[in-house]
Design a protein around this motif. Structure first.
Motif, PDB file in Angstrom:
ATOM      1  N   ASP A   1       0.776  -1.188  -0.430  1.00 25.96           N
ATOM      2  CA  ASP A   1      -0.108  -0.114   0.480  1.00 25.96           C
ATOM      3  C   ASP A   1       1.021   1.198   0.173  1.00 25.96           C
ATOM      4  OD1 ASP A   1      -2.277   1.378   2.421  1.00 25.96           O
ATOM      5  OD2 ASP A   1      -1.611   1.808   0.675  1.00 25.96           O
ATOM      6  N   GLN A   2       0.938   1.569  -1.068  1.00 23.96           N
ATOM      7  CA  GLN A   2       2.235   2.959  -1.594  1.00 23.96           C
ATOM      8  C   GLN A   2       1.381   4.082  -1.545  1.00 23.96           C
ATOM      9  OE1 GLN A   2       6.230   3.143  -3.261  1.00 23.96           O
ATOM     10  NE2 GLN A   2       6.031   0.498  -3.496  1.00 23.96           N
ATOM     11  N   GLN A   3       1.117   4.814  -0.918  1.00 23.93           N
ATOM     12  CA  GLN A   3       0.115   6.128  -0.686  1.00 23.93           C
ATOM     13  C   GLN A   3       1.035   7.194  -0.574  1.00 23.93           C
ATOM     14  OE1 GLN A   3      -3.489   6.701   1.798  1.00 23.93           O
ATOM     15  NE2 GLN A   3      -3.040   4.257   2.842  1.00 23.93           N
ATOM     16  N   VAL A   4       2.045   6.882  -0.720  1.00 27.44           N
ATOM     17  CA  VAL A   4       3.574   7.882  -0.806  1.00 27.44           C
ATOM     18  C   VAL A   4       4.253   7.580  -0.969  1.00 27.44           C
ATOM     19  CG1 VAL A   4       3.894   9.610   0.895  1.00 27.44           C
ATOM     20  CG2 VAL A   4       2.476   9.755   1.008  1.00 27.44           C
ATOM     21  N   PHE A  89      12.475  12.602   3.805  1.00 28.34           N
ATOM     22  CA  PHE A  89      11.557  11.849   3.944  1.00 28.34           C
ATOM     23  C   PHE A  89       9.974  12.921   3.967  1.00 28.34           C
ATOM     24  CE2 PHE A  89      12.200   7.880   5.373  1.00 28.34           C
ATOM     25  CZ  PHE A  89      13.005   7.504   6.333  1.00 28.34           C
ATOM     26  N   LYS A  99      -2.491  11.412  11.893  1.00 29.86           N
ATOM     27  CA  LYS A  99      -1.344   9.982  11.367  1.00 29.86           C
ATOM     28  C   LYS A  99      -0.770   9.966  10.309  1.00 29.86           C
ATOM     29  CE  LYS A  99      -3.079   6.450   9.044  1.00 29.86           C
ATOM     30  NZ  LYS A  99      -4.025   4.674   8.327  1.00 29.86           N
ATOM     31  N   LEU A 100       0.250  10.450   9.785  1.00 28.35           N
ATOM     32  CA  LEU A 100       1.363  10.503   9.170  1.00 28.35           C
ATOM     33  C   LEU A 100       1.784   9.528   7.869  1.00 28.35           C
ATOM     34  CD1 LEU A 100       3.967  12.995  10.374  1.00 28.35           C
ATOM     35  CD2 LEU A 100       1.827  13.688   8.695  1.00 28.35           C
ATOM     36  N   PHE A 102       3.985   7.826   5.395  1.00 31.90           N
ATOM     37  CA  PHE A 102       5.033   8.313   5.116  1.00 31.90           C
ATOM     38  C   PHE A 102       5.927   7.507   3.695  1.00 31.90           C
ATOM     39  CE2 PHE A 102       7.752  10.606   8.144  1.00 31.90           C
ATOM     40  CZ  PHE A 102       7.421  11.034   9.234  1.00 31.90           C
ATOM     41  N   GLY A 103       6.486   8.900   3.027  1.00 33.18           N
ATOM     42  CA  GLY A 103       6.954   7.692   2.008  1.00 33.18           C
ATOM     43  C   GLY A 103       8.402   6.816   1.911  1.00 33.18           C
ATOM     44  N   THR A 104       9.306   6.457   1.501  1.00 33.49           N
ATOM     45  CA  THR A 104      10.479   5.534   1.701  1.00 33.49           C
ATOM     46  C   THR A 104      11.058   6.273   2.093  1.00 33.49           C
ATOM     47  OG1 THR A 104      10.603   4.986  -0.795  1.00 33.49           O
ATOM     48  CG2 THR A 104       9.354   3.447   0.371  1.00 33.49           C
TER      49      THR A 104
END
Lengths: 112, 111
Positions: A1-4, A89, A99-100, A102-104
């Motif tokens: 689930d890569q929302q960012v 990030f 809640k935050l 985060f990207g990778t």
């Protein structure tokens, strides 16, 4: 689930030049976006944020641009300095105090 | 400049043991959070806490996890029975309005 997503794991930039870090998001509910800088063995340090009612926010050498239609934001650092070498990030949230997500991260290396 | 502090900086524990990670948020902040980062992975949200109760929790935050604000300054994360996969950096954060400020983290190693 890569929302960012931060699609560039690493970036090298010469000292004094501009560093541009990119971030894409997929969740239309995100309304507030932040950039954090992280050194090894330390916690993320807040750099700059932007809400969806703006398309640009500037703080000293750091500028964040938001393109809502493209669901894309970028962080510009100019001029780049050796102390800017760190992992950056991008994070997003529906609104403040939620809640935050985060990207990778992108590892930025400034070459003297 | 006020900052979030966390203790201990490194905790080693055996599988099945209970651990308590401690945080002192910034004093005038009202919202408190725990995140974790497994080595090589992204920072993940665990739980948020406001007005003495959990406001949101992630799927990771199962019955083995609990949070508490035992007094006016500390904010704790308890893991009742640690597993190997709980090994990670755990970050506490706090906010008043908008941006969250993070502590330096506790490295938890479960052996």
């Amino acid at each position: 689930d890569q929302q960012v997503k931060q699609n560039s794991p690493s970036l090298s930039v010469q000292e004094g030049r501009i560093s541009i870090l990119n971030c894409d998001y997929t969740n239309s509910m995100f309304d507030y976006f932040l950039w954090y800088k992280k050194y090894p063995a330390e916690g993320p340090t807040f750099l700059i944020s932007i809400s969806s009612i703006k398309d640009k926010n500037e703080d000293g050498r750091f500028t964040v641009f938001l393109n809502k239609s493209a669901k894309h934001l970028s962080l510009h650092i100019v001029p780049s300095q050796p102390g800017d070498s760190a992992v950056y990030f991008c994070a997003a949230t529906p609104f403040g105090n939620e809640k935050l997500t985060f990207g990778t991260g992108t590892r930025l290396t400034i070459i003297p | 400049e006020p900052e979030v502090t966390q203790t201990p900086s490194h905790q080693v524990t055996q599988m099945g043991q209970e651990v308590i990670l401690r945080c002192v948020p910034i004093s005038n902040h009202l919202y408190f959070y725990w995140y974790r980062q497994i080595l090589g992975q992204k920072v993940e949200f665990l739980v948020s806490f406001y007005n003495n109760e959990i406001s949101e929790k992630s799927e990771i935050f199962d019955d083995q996890f609990s949070v508490e604000r035992p007094d006016g300054s500390n904010f704790t994360l308890k893991i009742r029975s640690t597993k190997l996969e709980d090994s990670a950096m755990y970050f506490c954060a706090s906010s008043r309005v908008g941006e969250q400020y993070f502590g330096p983290g506790t490295r938890l190693t479960v052996t």
